[in-house]
Scaffold this motif. Structure first.
Motif, PDB file in Angstrom:
ATOM      1  N   THR A 100       0.991  -1.139  -0.251  1.00  9.55           N
ATOM      2  CA  THR A 100       0.090  -0.007   0.084  1.00  9.55           C
ATOM      3  C   THR A 100       0.885   1.319  -0.198  1.00  9.55           C
ATOM      4  O   THR A 100       0.359   2.409   0.160  1.00  9.55           O
ATOM      5  N   ILE A 102       3.121   3.017   1.655  1.00  4.68           N
ATOM      6  CA  ILE A 102       3.121   3.841   2.706  1.00  4.68           C
ATOM      7  C   ILE A 102       4.660   3.962   3.087  1.00  4.68           C
ATOM      8  O   ILE A 102       5.324   3.105   3.381  1.00  4.68           O
ATOM      9  N   ARG A 104       7.250   5.550   6.228  1.00  5.53           N
ATOM     10  CA  ARG A 104       7.207   6.489   7.355  1.00  5.53           C
ATOM     11  C   ARG A 104       8.563   5.639   8.189  1.00  5.53           C
ATOM     12  O   ARG A 104       9.201   4.743   7.705  1.00  5.53           O
ATOM     13  N   TYR A 107       9.287   4.114  13.872  1.00  3.52           N
ATOM     14  CA  TYR A 107       9.322   2.854  14.505  1.00  3.52           C
ATOM     15  C   TYR A 107       9.591   2.759  16.197  1.00  3.52           C
ATOM     16  O   TYR A 107       9.605   3.960  16.817  1.00  3.52           O
ATOM     17  N   TYR A 306      -5.867   0.523   7.702  1.00  2.00           N
ATOM     18  CA  TYR A 306      -4.989   1.626   7.193  1.00  2.00           C
ATOM     19  C   TYR A 306      -5.613   2.248   5.916  1.00  2.00           C
ATOM     20  O   TYR A 306      -5.944   1.399   5.219  1.00  2.00           O
ATOM     21  N   THR A 389       5.057  -7.066   6.902  1.00  2.00           N
ATOM     22  CA  THR A 389       4.372  -5.969   6.058  1.00  2.00           C
ATOM     23  C   THR A 389       5.006  -4.473   5.860  1.00  2.00           C
ATOM     24  O   THR A 389       4.392  -3.586   5.761  1.00  2.00           O
ATOM     25  N   TYR A 390       6.383  -4.685   6.018  1.00  2.00           N
ATOM     26  CA  TYR A 390       6.998  -3.289   6.070  1.00  2.00           C
ATOM     27  C   TYR A 390       8.161  -2.999   4.800  1.00  2.00           C
ATOM     28  O   TYR A 390       9.245  -2.449   5.039  1.00  2.00           O
ATOM     29  N   LYS A 393       8.728   0.106   2.207  1.00  2.00           N
ATOM     30  CA  LYS A 393       9.368   1.399   2.565  1.00  2.00           C
ATOM     31  C   LYS A 393      11.021   1.374   3.017  1.00  2.00           C
ATOM     32  O   LYS A 393      11.383   2.342   2.944  1.00  2.00           O
ATOM     33  N   ALA A 435       5.057  -2.357  14.384  1.00  2.00           N
ATOM     34  CA  ALA A 435       4.798  -2.772  12.707  1.00  2.00           C
ATOM     35  C   ALA A 435       3.036  -2.680  12.645  1.00  2.00           C
ATOM     36  O   ALA A 435       2.998  -3.202  11.539  1.00  2.00           O
TER      37      ALA A 435
HETATM   38  O1  PYC Z   1       4.309  -0.961   8.241  1.00  2.00           O
HETATM   39  O2  PYC Z   1       3.355   1.077   7.401  1.00  2.00           O
HETATM   40  C1  PYC Z   1       3.398  -0.121   7.710  1.00  2.00           C
HETATM   41  C2  PYC Z   1       2.414  -0.942   6.950  1.00  2.00           C
HETATM   42  C3  PYC Z   1       1.485  -0.257   5.933  1.00  2.00           C
HETATM   43  C4  PYC Z   1       0.702  -1.547   5.477  1.00  2.00           C
HETATM   44  C5  PYC Z   1       1.205  -2.119   5.994  1.00  2.00           C
HETATM   45  N1  PYC Z   1       2.137  -2.186   6.838  1.00  2.00           N
END
Ligand code: PYC
Length: 439
Positions: A100, A102, A104, A107, A306, A389-390, A393, A435
């Protein structure tokens, strides 16, 4: 997915082998117009399609943002250009085209904050570095807290972030309502919003453009990009990598970097390196486009949602990983039903919006929710995996660090904490609290 993102891309632009490595083409507004109006205009291919060579100095497995960025920085920062990137499908067809988008760096651990902050800085300048519009959009990132323990974690993260020079602060419902007027900040909801971690540098980017920009940049420096090239085995002799077997033939090499997601443990097994990784699907969905009304990324861990609005007006939604391990990338009705219910708890005004598409990607989860990066006990076999899931980025900083690791045969400080041996020694880098909604 950001910036007009429609789920997995179709793999364009691709290559026909006509362009020689060198400077990628520059387009002026006039040349774009000329191409647009010309009958049967021939667009130059963005990267070549070279023949598979019998040997390379470095073979990178995985043609997503991590693999391509590693190849690009090997060539750009270290002058190592005899490099092949192999992908069993098309470039960006895995997690890089399914996330998606994103960005950032808010952390929980100092190691995590420093690492993702470096990625943000590389992302900020990526369009200029690659001469390719990656549609970087800084718009602020809000992680909502619906209970006291989340609020405590937000405060903790804000302090760690500030100590590392990263802009984050906890704000209350009034400020949240000003930033996102469509959020239900009343106290009568099932999970009232008590506060949020506000991270102004956060934002979104166009994920396909990042893949294409790195691919084009790496190709122009001489890297070979091989799509539809599946790795079937890794040859190891006396604890050192000596080659890679593929569906298109064998490649002799002394350096292999595993930059895969979804199949990272399968590939590592081929080299005899066992990884503590479990793979789960993560689903996402996009709505029809509407006029811009949401210029902040909003995350709710409690509601497993999100959302961000792309430059084209679509709302891009994600949730937590599916509650089972699987390599399946099928969407489910259960997911969209749950997602819609939770979105409407946050923003009831969206009840008339229609979802257009949904899709899934694969997430390699590690025990501490941090990646596994660096050299392994098998000489010449490197990993850049466990991206949960990160991963998207972290693409630029991972590429930069892995390239340095391979080129200098030393582990750069910025990834030292993520070394594969930490699960044996117990030096975990616990990022679960940051996370977010992925689990
Ligand atoms: O860690 O920012 C995140 C994120 C967004 C969607 C899945 N993980």
């Amino acid at each position: 997915m950001a910036g007009g993102n429609n789920g997995p891309s179709n793999g364009h632009p691709s290559t026909n082998g006509h362009r020689k490595p060198g400077k990628p083409p520059r387009y002026s507004a006039f040349s774009l117009l000329k191409h647009g109006l010309a009958p049967r205009a021939e667009w130059p291919r963005a990267w070549r399609s070279p023949a598979l060579q019998p040997s390379y100095d470095v073979v990178i497995i995985g043609g997503g943002v991590h693999g391509l960025a590693t190849a690009y920085y090997l060539a750009a920062n270290h002058g190592i250009t005899n490099v092949a990137v192999l992908d069993k499908g098309y470039l960006g067809g895995g997690g890089s085209g399914r996330n998606t988008a994103i960005l950032r760096s808010n952390y929980l651990t100092p190691e995590g904050v420093r690492f993702y902050d470096r990625s943000m800085r590389l992302y900020e300048h990526l369009a200029a570095d690659l001469n390719f519009n990656v549609m970087f959009s800084r718009r602020g990132h809000l992680t909502l807290a619906h209970n006291d323990s989340s609020l405590r974690t937000m405060r903790w993260r804000a302090e760690v972030n500030k100590l590392q020079g990263v802009d984050s602060e906890v704000i209350g419902p009034e400020e949240i309502a000003k930033l996102v007027p469509y959020l239900d900040t009343s106290t009568s909801t099932r999970y009232p919003i008590l506060g949020a971690l506000y991270h102004p540098p956060g934002g979104i980017i166009r994920h396909d453009a990042v893949v294409w920009g790195y691919a084009r940049g790496a190709d122009s420096l001489g890297v070979h990009l091989h799509q539809n090239t599946e790795v079937t085995g890794i040859d190891v002799a006396e604890d050192r990598v000596i080659g890679v077997r593929t569906n298109r033939g064998r490649i002799a090499t002394r350096n292999v970097v595993n930059c895969t997601a979804g199949w990272s443990s399968v590939i590592s097994d081929m080299a005899g390196v066992e990884l503590p990784v479990q793979t789960s699907p993560l689903q996402a969905a996009v709505t029809e486009p509407v006029r811009p009304f949401l210029d902040t990324v909003v995350v709710s861990g409690t509601l497993h949602v999100y959302v961000s609005q792309t430059d084209r007006g679509e709302l891009v939604f994600g949730a937590s990983v599916d509650p089972f391990t699987s390599y399946s990338m099928r969407g489910s009705l259960e997911f969209v039903e749950g997602l819609a219910g939770h979105v409407l708890e946050l923003m009831p005004a969206l009840s008339k919006m229609r979802l257009l598409r949904q899709w899934a990607g694969l997430c390699d989860m590690t025990p501490d929710y941090s990646p596994i990066m660096g050299a392994t006990p098998v000489d010449g076999f490197y990993v850049d995996v466990g991206w949960g899931t990160y991963g998207f980025k972290a693409g630029p900083v991972s590429g930069e660090a892995m390239a340095e690791c391979v080129a200098t045969q030393r582990t750069p400080e910025i990834i030292a904490a993520f070394h594969p041996g930490r699960f044996e020694t117990g030096q975990l880098v616990g990022e679960k609290g940051a996370a977010a909604v992925g689990h």
